[in-house]
Design a protein around this motif. Structure first.
Motif, mmCIF file in Angstrom:
data_model
loop_
_atom_site.group_PDB
_atom_site.id
_atom_site.type_symbol
_atom_site.label_atom_id
_atom_site.label_comp_id
_atom_site.label_asym_id
_atom_site.label_seq_id
_atom_site.Cartn_x
_atom_site.Cartn_y
_atom_site.Cartn_z
ATOM 1 N N PHE A 164 43.079 -7.007 -3.650
ATOM 2 C CA PHE A 164 44.247 -6.845 -2.751
ATOM 3 C C PHE A 164 43.551 -7.995 -1.856
ATOM 4 C CE2 PHE A 164 48.051 -4.873 -4.159
ATOM 5 C CZ PHE A 164 47.578 -4.289 -5.121
ATOM 6 N N GLY A 165 45.290 -8.794 -1.302
ATOM 7 C CA GLY A 165 45.388 -9.855 0.352
ATOM 8 C C GLY A 165 45.516 -9.060 1.345
ATOM 9 N N ALA A 166 45.547 -9.208 2.571
ATOM 10 C CA ALA A 166 45.843 -8.081 3.647
ATOM 11 C C ALA A 166 47.297 -8.781 4.197
ATOM 12 C CB ALA A 166 45.640 -8.794 5.355
ATOM 13 N N GLN A 222 37.996 -9.481 0.821
ATOM 14 C CA GLN A 222 39.116 -9.510 0.058
ATOM 15 C C GLN A 222 39.072 -10.608 -0.747
ATOM 16 O OE1 GLN A 222 41.800 -8.460 3.461
ATOM 17 N NE2 GLN A 222 42.445 -6.463 2.502
ATOM 18 N N TYR A 233 43.190 3.554 -3.995
ATOM 19 C CA TYR A 233 42.829 2.652 -2.661
ATOM 20 C C TYR A 233 43.323 2.109 -1.835
ATOM 21 C CZ TYR A 233 43.996 -1.058 -6.182
ATOM 22 O OH TYR A 233 44.521 -1.932 -7.453
ATOM 23 N N ASP A 285 35.074 -1.347 -4.053
ATOM 24 C CA ASP A 285 34.504 -2.333 -3.114
ATOM 25 C C ASP A 285 34.180 -1.364 -2.548
ATOM 26 O OD1 ASP A 285 37.021 -4.566 -3.446
ATOM 27 O OD2 ASP A 285 34.935 -4.558 -3.910
ATOM 28 N N PRO A 314 53.424 7.185 -3.986
ATOM 29 C CA PRO A 314 54.238 7.131 -3.002
ATOM 30 C C PRO A 314 52.980 7.057 -1.538
ATOM 31 C CG PRO A 314 54.922 9.468 -3.163
ATOM 32 C CD PRO A 314 53.871 8.140 -4.046
ATOM 33 N N PHE A 367 45.719 5.878 5.134
ATOM 34 C CA PHE A 367 46.370 5.352 4.288
ATOM 35 C C PHE A 367 46.104 5.688 2.877
ATOM 36 C CE2 PHE A 367 50.938 6.379 3.121
ATOM 37 C CZ PHE A 367 51.099 5.314 2.121
ATOM 38 N N LEU A 420 46.486 5.130 -1.199
ATOM 39 C CA LEU A 420 47.569 5.014 -2.744
ATOM 40 C C LEU A 420 46.792 4.520 -3.950
ATOM 41 C CD1 LEU A 420 49.213 2.151 -0.680
ATOM 42 C CD2 LEU A 420 50.102 3.936 -1.419
ATOM 43 N N PHE A 468 52.264 -8.619 -0.284
ATOM 44 C CA PHE A 468 50.918 -8.775 -1.285
ATOM 45 C C PHE A 468 50.615 -9.534 -2.266
ATOM 46 C CE2 PHE A 468 48.998 -6.117 1.717
ATOM 47 C CZ PHE A 468 49.777 -4.647 2.807
ATOM 48 N N ARG A 490 49.103 10.295 3.949
ATOM 49 C CA ARG A 490 48.216 10.046 5.422
ATOM 50 C C ARG A 490 47.171 10.815 5.070
ATOM 51 N NH1 ARG A 490 49.068 5.475 7.847
ATOM 52 N NH2 ARG A 490 51.058 5.257 6.874
ATOM 53 N N GLY A 522 54.528 3.203 -0.982
ATOM 54 C CA GLY A 522 54.112 2.639 -2.073
ATOM 55 C C GLY A 522 54.085 1.099 -2.009
ATOM 56 N N GLN A 542 46.440 -3.778 7.701
ATOM 57 C CA GLN A 542 45.929 -4.743 6.583
ATOM 58 C C GLN A 542 46.200 -3.839 4.755
ATOM 59 O OE1 GLN A 542 41.043 -4.016 6.792
ATOM 60 N NE2 GLN A 542 41.735 -3.673 9.579
ATOM 61 N N GLY A 543 45.392 -5.166 3.987
ATOM 62 C CA GLY A 543 45.427 -5.081 2.679
ATOM 63 C C GLY A 543 44.823 -3.443 2.151
ATOM 64 N N LEU A 544 45.060 -3.251 0.711
ATOM 65 C CA LEU A 544 44.421 -2.459 0.525
ATOM 66 C C LEU A 544 43.049 -3.129 -0.173
ATOM 67 C CD1 LEU A 544 47.275 -1.963 -0.239
ATOM 68 C CD2 LEU A 544 47.415 -0.789 -2.514
ATOM 69 N N ARG A 545 42.146 -1.460 -0.477
ATOM 70 C CA ARG A 545 40.655 -1.628 -0.377
ATOM 71 C C ARG A 545 41.247 -0.517 -1.729
ATOM 72 N NH1 ARG A 545 37.151 -1.355 4.370
ATOM 73 N NH2 ARG A 545 38.613 0.094 5.400
ATOM 74 N N LEU A 546 39.947 -1.457 -2.711
ATOM 75 C CA LEU A 546 39.837 -0.273 -3.818
ATOM 76 C C LEU A 546 38.111 0.576 -3.967
ATOM 77 C CD1 LEU A 546 40.128 0.080 -6.822
ATOM 78 C CD2 LEU A 546 38.911 -1.922 -7.416
ATOM 79 N N GLN A 599 43.791 1.555 3.021
ATOM 80 C CA GLN A 599 44.615 1.141 3.606
ATOM 81 C C GLN A 599 44.529 0.848 5.473
ATOM 82 O OE1 GLN A 599 48.877 0.190 2.699
ATOM 83 N NE2 GLN A 599 49.345 -1.812 3.598
#
Lengths: 113, 110
Positions: free
Chosen positions: B100-102, B2, A35, A59, A106, A88, A90, B88, A109, B42, A41-45, A37
């Motif tokens: 995942f959402g924001a 998202q 992911y 995505d 963890p 970042f 993950l 999240f 970055r 994480g 914001q959230g995580l994007r795959l 980040q």
């Protein structure tokens, strides 16, 4: 100690260079994920893999590449084609795809100068 | 885009109060999960609720799921300063795709 590790914690690279982020798990999980980040914001795959030698685009796969030669390892390469790589990153794993919780590392970055 | 959208974006409460946050999603899911993230770290899994479940509890956490409204809520009861984190929601479809959402940033002041 069972878990998922990522290295390094901080990484600096010059623009135009490829860089590989490490992700290792000793949980005997089949599925692994990467992911991205961005701040606030959230995580994007980016990519995910449900089994060795198999992986699927998420995505935002453009500018990234992965391999899954071993069950415990899922390295991510950020290529020079990724237009805005500073973020970042993950890595996560789960017993199987879909039905289970994900365990996260963890994070790394990455800053591109 | 998202899948999950959390509401509110930020929440500030005092110790001992309850914190409620909501998650809405757009497509069919196999399960919905809630995670917590402390700054720069994480994510830690909190709870998973399957599409055929309506409510789940874990310690001070209570999660509800309404698939007809495509929404879920996370309630943290009797909050503590250590609950300060971002929360999240994540949805998993039947093909293994997680989204995942924001997130909701929660600050609990002593």
């Amino acid at each position: 100690d069972g878990g998922i590790t990522q290295s390094p914690k901080y990484l600096f690279r010059k623009e135009g260079q490829n860089v590989t982020l490490s992700c290792e798990q000793n949980l005997n999980h089949d599925a692994m994920y990467w992911y991205r980040q961005d701040p606030g914001q959230g995580l994007r795959l980016i990519y995910y893999s449900q089994i060795v030698n198999d992986f699927q685009k998420g995505d935002i796969a453009e500018g990234y590449s992965v391999s899954r030669e071993k069950k415990e390892s899922f390295p991510l390469t950020v290529t020079s084609a990724q237009k805005n790589p500073t973020a970042f990153y993950l890595c996560a794993s789960s017993i199987r795809l879909v039905y289970n919780e994900q365990f996260f590392g963890p994070g790394t970055r990455l800053t591109v100068l | 885009s998202q899948q999950g959208e959390e509401d509110p974006q930020a929440l500030s409460i005092q110790e001992g109060e309850n914190a409620t946050m909501n998650c809405s999603y757009k497509t069919s899911i196999n399960n919905l999960q809630w995670y917590r993230q402390n700054s720069g770290r994480g994510l830690v899994h909190l709870i998973l609720i399957r599409s055929n479940e309506r409510e789940k509890h874990s310690g001070r956490l209570r999660v509800t799921l309404d698939t007809s409204k495509k929404s879920s809520s996370l309630l943290i009861t009797a909050s503590r300063a250590a609950d300060t984190a971002s929360y999240f929601c994540a949805t998993a479809d039947s093909w293994g795709k997680f989204q995942f959402g924001a997130g909701t940033q929660v600050v609990v002041t002593p």
